[in-house]
Structure formats: structure tokens, C-alpha cells
Design a protein around this motif. Sequence first.
Motif, PDB file in Angstrom:
ATOM      1  N   ILE A  32     -11.737   5.555   8.072  1.00 55.99           N
ATOM      2  CA  ILE A  32     -12.218   5.313   9.425  1.00 55.99           C
ATOM      3  C   ILE A  32     -13.361   6.292   9.687  1.00 55.99           C
ATOM      4  O   ILE A  32     -13.342   7.420   9.214  1.00 55.99           O
ATOM      5  CB  ILE A  32     -11.100   5.457  10.473  1.00 55.99           C
ATOM      6  N   THR A  33     -14.360   5.821  10.403  1.00 53.95           N
ATOM      7  CA  THR A  33     -15.527   6.660  10.666  1.00 53.95           C
ATOM      8  C   THR A  33     -15.552   7.117  12.119  1.00 53.95           C
ATOM      9  O   THR A  33     -14.894   6.524  12.978  1.00 53.95           O
ATOM     10  CB  THR A  33     -16.826   5.887  10.381  1.00 53.95           C
ATOM     11  N   ALA A  34     -16.328   8.150  12.369  1.00 54.00           N
ATOM     12  CA  ALA A  34     -16.498   8.640  13.742  1.00 54.00           C
ATOM     13  C   ALA A  34     -17.103   7.539  14.617  1.00 54.00           C
ATOM     14  O   ALA A  34     -16.715   7.388  15.778  1.00 54.00           O
ATOM     15  CB  ALA A  34     -17.364   9.890  13.754  1.00 54.00           C
ATOM     16  N   VAL A 119      -7.965  12.616  13.627  1.00 52.85           N
ATOM     17  CA  VAL A 119      -7.464  11.252  13.798  1.00 52.85           C
ATOM     18  C   VAL A 119      -6.519  10.910  12.649  1.00 52.85           C
ATOM     19  O   VAL A 119      -6.889  10.987  11.479  1.00 52.85           O
ATOM     20  CB  VAL A 119      -8.636  10.241  13.854  1.00 52.85           C
ATOM     21  N   LEU A 120      -5.292  10.541  13.008  1.00 56.90           N
ATOM     22  CA  LEU A 120      -4.322  10.056  12.026  1.00 56.90           C
ATOM     23  C   LEU A 120      -4.469   8.557  11.851  1.00 56.90           C
ATOM     24  O   LEU A 120      -4.526   8.049  10.734  1.00 56.90           O
ATOM     25  CB  LEU A 120      -2.891  10.388  12.466  1.00 56.90           C
ATOM     26  N   THR A 121      -4.462   7.828  12.982  1.00 57.06           N
ATOM     27  CA  THR A 121      -4.683   6.383  12.977  1.00 57.06           C
ATOM     28  C   THR A 121      -5.487   6.030  14.215  1.00 57.06           C
ATOM     29  O   THR A 121      -5.420   6.732  15.226  1.00 57.06           O
ATOM     30  CB  THR A 121      -3.357   5.579  12.999  1.00 57.06           C
ATOM     31  N   ALA A 122      -6.213   4.938  14.126  1.00 62.28           N
ATOM     32  CA  ALA A 122      -6.984   4.470  15.276  1.00 62.28           C
ATOM     33  C   ALA A 122      -7.096   2.957  15.227  1.00 62.28           C
ATOM     34  O   ALA A 122      -7.555   2.389  14.235  1.00 62.28           O
ATOM     35  CB  ALA A 122      -8.376   5.095  15.293  1.00 62.28           C
ATOM     36  N   THR A 123      -6.606   2.321  16.291  1.00 63.06           N
ATOM     37  CA  THR A 123      -6.759   0.877  16.463  1.00 63.06           C
ATOM     38  C   THR A 123      -7.280   0.648  17.869  1.00 63.06           C
ATOM     39  O   THR A 123      -7.429   1.598  18.643  1.00 63.06           O
ATOM     40  CB  THR A 123      -5.406   0.138  16.293  1.00 63.06           C
ATOM     41  N   GLN A 125      -5.647  -0.431  20.207  1.00 61.56           N
ATOM     42  CA  GLN A 125      -4.540  -0.227  21.144  1.00 61.56           C
ATOM     43  C   GLN A 125      -3.930   1.176  21.093  1.00 61.56           C
ATOM     44  O   GLN A 125      -3.257   1.589  22.034  1.00 61.56           O
ATOM     45  CB  GLN A 125      -3.429  -1.250  20.887  1.00 61.56           C
ATOM     46  N   LYS A 126      -4.140   1.898  20.004  1.00 62.22           N
ATOM     47  CA  LYS A 126      -3.474   3.199  19.847  1.00 62.22           C
ATOM     48  C   LYS A 126      -4.331   4.127  18.996  1.00 62.22           C
ATOM     49  O   LYS A 126      -4.868   3.719  17.962  1.00 62.22           O
ATOM     50  CB  LYS A 126      -2.120   3.004  19.170  1.00 62.22           C
ATOM     51  N   ILE A 127      -4.402   5.397  19.431  1.00 64.31           N
ATOM     52  CA  ILE A 127      -5.094   6.426  18.663  1.00 64.31           C
ATOM     53  C   ILE A 127      -4.140   7.612  18.532  1.00 64.31           C
ATOM     54  O   ILE A 127      -3.713   8.190  19.530  1.00 64.31           O
ATOM     55  CB  ILE A 127      -6.415   6.848  19.340  1.00 64.31           C
ATOM     56  N   GLU A 128      -3.784   7.942  17.293  1.00 65.22           N
ATOM     57  CA  GLU A 128      -2.866   9.034  17.026  1.00 65.22           C
ATOM     58  C   GLU A 128      -3.649  10.219  16.481  1.00 65.22           C
ATOM     59  O   GLU A 128      -4.445  10.070  15.547  1.00 65.22           O
ATOM     60  CB  GLU A 128      -1.801   8.615  16.014  1.00 65.22           C
ATOM     61  N   LEU A 129      -3.395  11.401  17.064  1.00 63.19           N
ATOM     62  CA  LEU A 129      -4.145  12.604  16.728  1.00 63.19           C
ATOM     63  C   LEU A 129      -3.212  13.734  16.321  1.00 63.19           C
ATOM     64  O   LEU A 129      -2.042  13.765  16.725  1.00 63.19           O
ATOM     65  CB  LEU A 129      -4.973  13.046  17.939  1.00 63.19           C
ATOM     66  N   LYS A 130      -3.768  14.686  15.566  1.00 62.68           N
ATOM     67  CA  LYS A 130      -2.995  15.842  15.117  1.00 62.68           C
ATOM     68  C   LYS A 130      -3.865  17.088  15.186  1.00 62.68           C
ATOM     69  O   LYS A 130      -5.045  17.054  14.841  1.00 62.68           O
ATOM     70  CB  LYS A 130      -2.538  15.622  13.668  1.00 62.68           C
ATOM     71  N   HIS A 131      -3.256  18.186  15.633  1.00 60.95           N
ATOM     72  CA  HIS A 131      -3.923  19.485  15.652  1.00 60.95           C
ATOM     73  C   HIS A 131      -3.024  20.493  14.963  1.00 60.95           C
ATOM     74  O   HIS A 131      -1.811  20.516  15.195  1.00 60.95           O
ATOM     75  CB  HIS A 131      -4.181  19.937  17.102  1.00 60.95           C
ATOM     76  N   ILE A 132      -3.615  21.330  14.121  1.00 60.80           N
ATOM     77  CA  ILE A 132      -2.863  22.406  13.482  1.00 60.80           C
ATOM     78  C   ILE A 132      -3.361  23.713  14.067  1.00 60.80           C
ATOM     79  O   ILE A 132      -4.550  24.019  14.024  1.00 60.80           O
ATOM     80  CB  ILE A 132      -3.028  22.392  11.951  1.00 60.80           C
ATOM     81  N   SER A 133      -2.432  24.482  14.616  1.00 59.25           N
ATOM     82  CA  SER A 133      -2.770  25.741  15.263  1.00 59.25           C
ATOM     83  C   SER A 133      -3.315  26.737  14.251  1.00 59.25           C
ATOM     84  O   SER A 133      -2.742  26.913  13.173  1.00 59.25           O
ATOM     85  CB  SER A 133      -1.533  26.326  15.938  1.00 59.25           C
ATOM     86  N   GLY A 134      -4.420  27.375  14.625  1.00 61.57           N
ATOM     87  CA  GLY A 134      -4.974  28.422  13.779  1.00 61.57           C
ATOM     88  C   GLY A 134      -4.159  29.695  13.839  1.00 61.57           C
ATOM     89  O   GLY A 134      -4.231  30.542  12.964  1.00 61.57           O
ATOM     90  N   GLY A 135      -3.364  29.837  14.891  1.00 64.37           N
ATOM     91  CA  GLY A 135      -2.569  31.053  15.056  1.00 64.37           C
ATOM     92  C   GLY A 135      -1.335  31.082  14.185  1.00 64.37           C
ATOM     93  O   GLY A 135      -1.164  31.963  13.347  1.00 64.37           O
ATOM     94  N   ASP A 136      -0.469  30.077  14.372  1.00 63.93           N
ATOM     95  CA  ASP A 136       0.809  30.097  13.652  1.00 63.93           C
ATOM     96  C   ASP A 136       1.009  28.912  12.713  1.00 63.93           C
ATOM     97  O   ASP A 136       2.048  28.793  12.087  1.00 63.93           O
ATOM     98  CB  ASP A 136       1.977  30.186  14.634  1.00 63.93           C
ATOM     99  N   GLY A 137       0.015  28.019  12.635  1.00 65.73           N
ATOM    100  CA  GLY A 137       0.124  26.869  11.744  1.00 65.73           C
ATOM    101  C   GLY A 137       0.994  25.746  12.271  1.00 65.73           C
ATOM    102  O   GLY A 137       1.258  24.775  11.565  1.00 65.73           O
ATOM    103  N   SER A 138       1.447  25.858  13.522  1.00 62.97           N
ATOM    104  CA  SER A 138       2.281  24.793  14.089  1.00 62.97           C
ATOM    105  C   SER A 138       1.447  23.530  14.288  1.00 62.97           C
ATOM    106  O   SER A 138       0.223  23.586  14.403  1.00 62.97           O
ATOM    107  CB  SER A 138       2.906  25.240  15.411  1.00 62.97           C
ATOM    108  N   GLU A 139       2.125  22.400  14.315  1.00 60.92           N
ATOM    109  CA  GLU A 139       1.455  21.112  14.439  1.00 60.92           C
ATOM    110  C   GLU A 139       1.721  20.487  15.801  1.00 60.92           C
ATOM    111  O   GLU A 139       2.851  20.481  16.274  1.00 60.92           O
ATOM    112  CB  GLU A 139       1.936  20.159  13.340  1.00 60.92           C
ATOM    113  N   ASP A 140       0.651  19.980  16.398  1.00 59.38           N
ATOM    114  CA  ASP A 140       0.741  19.264  17.664  1.00 59.38           C
ATOM    115  C   ASP A 140       0.311  17.827  17.416  1.00 59.38           C
ATOM    116  O   ASP A 140      -0.603  17.569  16.620  1.00 59.38           O
ATOM    117  CB  ASP A 140      -0.177  19.887  18.716  1.00 59.38           C
ATOM    118  N   PHE A 141       0.953  16.890  18.109  1.00 58.35           N
ATOM    119  CA  PHE A 141       0.618  15.475  17.982  1.00 58.35           C
ATOM    120  C   PHE A 141       0.344  14.906  19.373  1.00 58.35           C
ATOM    121  O   PHE A 141       1.079  15.173  20.315  1.00 58.35           O
ATOM    122  CB  PHE A 141       1.757  14.696  17.314  1.00 58.35           C
ATOM    123  N   LEU A 142      -0.734  14.129  19.473  1.00 58.22           N
ATOM    124  CA  LEU A 142      -1.152  13.518  20.721  1.00 58.22           C
ATOM    125  C   LEU A 142      -1.480  12.059  20.435  1.00 58.22           C
ATOM    126  O   LEU A 142      -2.249  11.768  19.517  1.00 58.22           O
ATOM    127  CB  LEU A 142      -2.394  14.250  21.259  1.00 58.22           C
TER     128      LEU A 142
END
Length: 147
Positions: A32-34, A119-123, A125-142
Amino acid sequence: MKRNLRLSAITLFFATVIVGCSKDDKTTATGITAAQVNTLIVDGTWDVSLYNEAGVDQVSDFSGYTFDFNADGSLLVTGPAEKTGTWNSTTESGKVKIPIAFETETDGPFESISDDWFVLTATDQKIELKHISGGDGSEDFLTFEKN
């Protein structure tokens, strides 16, 4: 001899399974492209259907809010309160990234999603995103879903 052969086969099987698995089932989208994300995200308005910050479900923080991503890079959020921000989509190391920023927010849910999201997936109807914290490496999903 048979025992050693059987033991070797079992060891090889488990080594393959372990190498093939990762701690995270979701990886960033490939193919998928920007430009495609830009086209999808500006078409309509979106609701937050998932927000998981470091394993904690916080989707209720965005209940009643609607996100409108505009082609000029502005972001308007309406609902219980009106918020403005910015966004864009870029490519970093072959992965599409959407930086979201609410500059006037210094605390709370909108500040917590002011980050770089891959971007994890993008259609349409739905766009799934992920962020990895630079501090502790924890993962956030939006996840945004079209309303």
C-alpha cells in the motif's frame, strides 16, 4: 539411530515454528502506498473503533467523536468538544506512516494519539494503525472505521 532421526525431526520442526512466529501477529502493511492512504482517508469521516495503549483499551475516550481528515493536511474532530490537528501520510523504510498531531493538547486522549502511526491495513472502510513507543517499546493500536 531411529531415535536420533526422530529427535532431529522434532527439533527441526520446533525451530521452524519458533523462527516463523513473532510476538506480534500484526506487521505493517506492504503493497500500500502513501498516495492510496491519502485517497482513502480523506473520503468521508471516521470513528475510532479501537484504541489500545500499551495493552489498555481506551476506545471510550473517543466515544462520540468523528474525525475528518482533509486533503490539505488539516484534521477536524467534532463531538463532545471540537479539536483541530494535522496529519499526513509518508513512507518510511517502505512502510506507510501517518503522523497525527494535536498541537494544543498537552494532556488527555488527543495528546496520546499525537504520534507517528504505521499503517497495518487500509481499506475504504477501515484503517488500522500501530505505534511503537520509543521509551519502553510498548505497542499502541488505533483503528478508524468509516461512519
